[in-house]
Design a protein around this motif. Structure first.
Motif, PDB file in Angstrom:
ATOM      1  N   ALA A 103     -25.488 -20.268 -15.065  1.00 57.89           N
ATOM      2  CA  ALA A 103     -25.658 -20.508 -13.629  1.00 57.89           C
ATOM      3  C   ALA A 103     -24.810 -19.545 -12.804  1.00 57.89           C
ATOM      4  CB  ALA A 103     -25.300 -21.955 -13.305  1.00 57.89           C
ATOM      5  N   GLY A 104     -24.152 -18.620 -13.484  1.00 64.01           N
ATOM      6  CA  GLY A 104     -23.377 -17.601 -12.765  1.00 64.01           C
ATOM      7  C   GLY A 104     -21.931 -17.983 -12.521  1.00 64.01           C
ATOM      8  N   LEU A 105     -21.481 -19.077 -13.140  1.00 67.75           N
ATOM      9  CA  LEU A 105     -20.104 -19.516 -12.953  1.00 67.75           C
ATOM     10  C   LEU A 105     -19.257 -18.993 -14.106  1.00 67.75           C
ATOM     11  CD1 LEU A 105     -20.924 -23.217 -12.070  1.00 67.75           C
ATOM     12  CD2 LEU A 105     -20.541 -21.334 -10.480  1.00 67.75           C
ATOM     13  N   ALA A 106     -18.193 -18.334 -13.777  1.00 65.47           N
ATOM     14  CA  ALA A 106     -17.345 -17.773 -14.829  1.00 65.47           C
ATOM     15  C   ALA A 106     -15.890 -17.897 -14.434  1.00 65.47           C
ATOM     16  CB  ALA A 106     -17.713 -16.315 -15.075  1.00 65.47           C
ATOM     17  N   ALA A 107     -15.031 -17.572 -15.381  1.00 69.47           N
ATOM     18  CA  ALA A 107     -13.596 -17.658 -15.143  1.00 69.47           C
ATOM     19  C   ALA A 107     -13.201 -16.703 -14.021  1.00 69.47           C
ATOM     20  CB  ALA A 107     -12.835 -17.307 -16.411  1.00 69.47           C
TER      21      ALA A 107
END
Ligand SMILES: [Zn+2]
Length: 142
Positions: free
Chosen positions: A132-136
């Motif tokens: 979903a495009g969420l990263a650290a």
């Protein structure tokens, strides 16, 4: 991605999950997000359907769904008593969720659903988040 939770962390997380209710499953996801250094989210944002987590910049919302209350296809088992009552209740929950998610998507939000049972596998949850495009958040070494 390697599963970065220690055994102790996991049993703590699962103890929280088992204690049932939305709050404990949310707390389990908070731990996963913190552990993976994923930031930019808020809880309890006033949006359609009251998503559990909102990533405003990415236009992503997350619902952490209870395997019982939302009728998880993998885990839901019908209670032994008052079956028609529970069937109707879970069906209403599911219909309401579907409607709210449609509205959110129509408003340009990506809607992620994470089942309570998925919280046992943080690595898999992280794959979903990444898709979903969420990263650290990148650490800045100032
Ligand atoms: Zn489930």
């Amino acid at each position: 991605m390697a599963d970065r939770m220690t055994r102790v962390q996991r049993s703590r997380t699962m103890a929280a999950v088992r204690s049932r209710g939305n709050l404990s499953t949310e707390v389990a996801l908070v731990e996963i997000l913190r552990d993976a250094r994923i930031s930019g989210w808020r809880r309890h944002v006033a949006l359609v359907g009251r998503p559990d987590f909102v990533f405003r910049r990415h236009r992503v919302v997350i619902f952490v769904d209870g395997c019982f209350w939302q009728g998880c296809p993998r885990c839901y088992t019908r209670p032994a008593t008052r079956r028609s009552y529970w069937d109707a209740k879970v069906m209403r929950n599911r219909a309401r969720d579907a409607r709210q998610r449609r509205n959110l998507r129509a408003g340009g939000w990506s809607v992620l659903r994470i089942w309570e049972h998925e919280l046992e596998r943080p690595a898999r949850v992280l794959i979903k988040l990444k898709r979903a495009g969420l990263a650290a958040t990148k650490r800045s070494f100032a």
